[in-house]
Scaffold this active site. Structure first.
Site, PDB file in Angstrom:
ATOM      1  N   ASP A 170      -6.290 -16.806  16.782  1.00 16.54           N
ATOM      2  CA  ASP A 170      -5.192 -16.886  15.921  1.00 16.54           C
ATOM      3  C   ASP A 170      -4.751 -18.083  16.259  1.00 16.54           C
ATOM      4  O   ASP A 170      -4.651 -19.009  15.091  1.00 16.54           O
ATOM      5  CB  ASP A 170      -3.918 -15.587  15.824  1.00 16.54           C
ATOM      6  CG  ASP A 170      -2.830 -16.366  15.624  1.00 16.54           C
ATOM      7  OD1 ASP A 170      -2.191 -16.461  14.443  1.00 16.54           O
ATOM      8  OD2 ASP A 170      -1.669 -16.451  16.254  1.00 16.54           O
ATOM      9  N   ARG A 227       0.939  -1.402   0.223  1.00 13.92           N
ATOM     10  CA  ARG A 227      -0.157   0.323  -0.156  1.00 13.92           C
ATOM     11  C   ARG A 227       0.341   1.423  -0.037  1.00 13.92           C
ATOM     12  O   ARG A 227       0.202   2.816  -0.588  1.00 13.92           O
ATOM     13  CB  ARG A 227      -0.846  -0.123   1.274  1.00 13.92           C
ATOM     14  CG  ARG A 227      -1.885  -0.416   0.713  1.00 13.92           C
ATOM     15  CD  ARG A 227      -2.863   0.012   2.225  1.00 13.92           C
ATOM     16  NE  ARG A 227      -2.539  -1.226   3.322  1.00 13.92           N
ATOM     17  CZ  ARG A 227      -3.344  -1.834   3.730  1.00 13.92           C
ATOM     18  NH1 ARG A 227      -4.659  -0.611   4.183  1.00 13.92           N
ATOM     19  NH2 ARG A 227      -2.999  -2.085   5.169  1.00 13.92           N
ATOM     20  N   LYS A 244      -4.364 -21.789  13.631  1.00 13.77           N
ATOM     21  CA  LYS A 244      -3.099 -22.127  13.217  1.00 13.77           C
ATOM     22  C   LYS A 244      -3.245 -24.050  13.855  1.00 13.77           C
ATOM     23  O   LYS A 244      -3.066 -24.811  13.568  1.00 13.77           O
ATOM     24  CB  LYS A 244      -1.911 -22.186  14.605  1.00 13.77           C
ATOM     25  CG  LYS A 244      -1.429 -20.101  13.755  1.00 13.77           C
ATOM     26  CD  LYS A 244      -0.918 -20.173  14.629  1.00 13.77           C
ATOM     27  CE  LYS A 244      -0.316 -18.462  14.368  1.00 13.77           C
ATOM     28  NZ  LYS A 244       0.642 -18.036  15.378  1.00 13.77           N
TER      29      LYS A 244
HETATM   30  N1  HSE Z   1       0.141 -12.758  16.147  1.00 15.36           N
HETATM   31  C1  HSE Z   1       0.757 -13.969  15.501  1.00 15.36           C
HETATM   32  C2  HSE Z   1       1.363 -14.456  17.346  1.00 15.36           C
HETATM   33  C3  HSE Z   1       1.843 -13.747  14.893  1.00 15.36           C
HETATM   34  O1  HSE Z   1       1.557 -13.900  18.292  1.00 15.36           O
HETATM   35  O2  HSE Z   1       1.774 -15.707  17.593  1.00 15.36           O
HETATM   36  C4  HSE Z   1       2.819 -14.792  14.249  1.00 15.36           C
HETATM   37  O3  HSE Z   1       1.416 -15.663  13.745  1.00 15.36           O
END
Ligand code: HSE
Length: 436
Positions: A201, A45, A205
């Site tokens: 998050d 960007r 994963k």
């Molecule tokens: N926000 C993620 C973490 C970054 O703190 O692990 C890596 O995926």
């Protein structure tokens, strides 16, 4: 041989790190691959602000479409993050016959099935090592290094920000929000930090790891997710007194009834190596039938650690891109036609041990009532501590550790315990795993 031509989308923390590592280690990398990896295109960007790539050598633009549509690009690296426009850009790159490397866990966890299908049909590779546990090569380890095994379970600290917060709270008594702010400044946290602290998050994963471990579809919506925002300093202290640490774990386990996929704060014995993984570091413990337990440790976030995984994927793709599909490693570890439909268990059916904290009236018979209810639900108590009442206080904290129990049984028992007159408010419940 002709160089492999790379197009970068996104030059933020990870994109900048990737460009830096590619330039700095160019010679070493080409000694490994037998070809040079050259960045020929980049889009971001605020491209005018970038200082890493030489505009005389790299075509720069503020429009990511320029990268996916550039006929001179062999591999597109998606480091924009988020669901959209990352999904559309990646699908367009695939349609244009380009291989893709991405660090985007949200994209793979939610849209991975669609993306891998499109890539398979087009004969291109989608690589995503950096999507899980930053610089730790956990995807390669599960997909290739452990390919001989039946994986039984895995448990990982897979969010660096959450681990950083829990560690600073425990070691320095720092305030939750203050540590989160520092993690954001250091470039560890997600754009929306609730993704880190509420476990989303980590759930992205874990969804990916579970698919790789058990050969099942990606099913983010079935991953149980609980964050760390309700962990109190007193629970951290009581856990320590009992010989445990509280870690935010992602756990995937294959049982006779189905697969558990769960992300939640967890007490683990402090003598386990994984209990001593602190700060922004990540670790994944994998229990497999032939090799036993193996532990993978390293930086789970940050510019160059994550770039390490992105560049390793570029190396893998550069090595495999000229091979036909049958001679490549299957993108999800298992052949697409061998993916199985194994039931994913819901929360009621999880089996785990518990740490419980109750606030109870300090009078005879209360503990007896509590233990009777547990006995009626076939729940065995492993340890009990009763703390001294505060001055002038008639209620005392009671801390209990239980053996493994089906979650529904525990919730039924707690419902009855919470309705006792002598018990104040709701019971604090943190799952506990021995990981042995
Ligand atoms: N926000 C993620 C973490 C970054 O703190 O692990 C890596 O995926």
């Amino acid at each position: 041989m002709k160089p492999v031509r790379i197009g970068l989308m996104g030059l933020g923390t990870v994109g900048g790190g990737t460009a830096t590592v590619l330039l700095r280690n160019c010679e070493e990398i080409s000694r490994r691959v037998g070809r040079r990896l050259e960045v020929v295109r980049a889009a971001a960007r605020d491209i005018d602000q970038q200082t890493i790539l030489d505009p005389a050598k790299v075509k720069l633009s503020d429009n990511a479409d320029d990268v996916v549509n550039d006929p001179d690009v062999d591999i597109v690296v998606e480091l924009i993050g988020g669901y959209s426009p990352a999904r559309e850009l990646v699908l367009k790159a695939i349609e244009n016959g380009k291989h893709v490397v991405t660090a985007n866990k949200a994209l793979i966890a939610i849209h991975g099935t669609e993306i891998f299908k499109a890539a398979q049909a087009k004969g291109v590779i989608v690589a995503y090592e950096a999507a899980v546990a930053g610089g730790i090569p956990i995807i390669k380890a599960i997909r290739e290094g452990l390919a001989a095994n039946r994986i039984e379970w895995l448990a990982g600290i897979i969010n660096g920000t959450g681990n950083f917060i829990l560690t600073e709270m425990r070691d320095k008594g720092r305030d939750f929000n203050d540590v989160l702010k520092e993690a954001q400044e250091l470039g560890y946290a997600e754009v929306d930090p609730t993704f880190d602290v509420e476990g989303i998050d980590a759930a992205h994963k874990l969804t990916i790891l579970a698919s790789l471990a058990f050969g099942i579809e990606l099913q983010f919506d079935k991953t149980f997710t609980e964050g760390i925002s309700k962990i109190t300093p007193e629970d951290v202290v009581y856990a320590e007194e009992l010989g445990y640490r509280i870690k935010h774990l992602g756990i995937a386990r294959k049982t006779d009834k189905g697969i558990e996929m769960r992300v939640h704060p967890t007490l683990i014995p402090e003598r386990r190596l994984i209990a001593n993984v602190d700060g922004v570091m990540n670790a994944v413990l994998v229990k497999a039938d032939a090799v036993g337990a193996t532990l993978y440790y390293g930086a789970g976030a940050g510019a160059e650690p994550t770039a390490s995984a992105v560049v390793a994927d570029l190396v893998d793709v550069a090595r495999a891109m000229d091979a036909d599909q049958d001679h490549r490693v299957a993108m999800m570890g298992f052949q697409p036609e061998a993916i199985q439909d194994i039931p994913v268990l819901n929360q009621d059916d999880f089996e785990t041990a518990y740490y419980l904290r109750l606030l109870a009236e300090d009078r005879p018979g209360v503990l007896a009532d509590v233990t009777r209810i547990f006995a009626e639900h076939n729940i065995s108590i492993e340890a009990v501590i009763q703390k001294e009442p505060e001055q002038g206080e008639t209620r005392v904290p009671l801390i209990l550790l239980t053996s493994r129990v089906i979650e529904k049984n525990m919730n039924d028992a707690l419902g009855k315990i919470e309705s006792l007159d002598a018990i104040e408010g709701s019971v604090t419940k943190i799952r506990m795993e021995h990981l042995s």
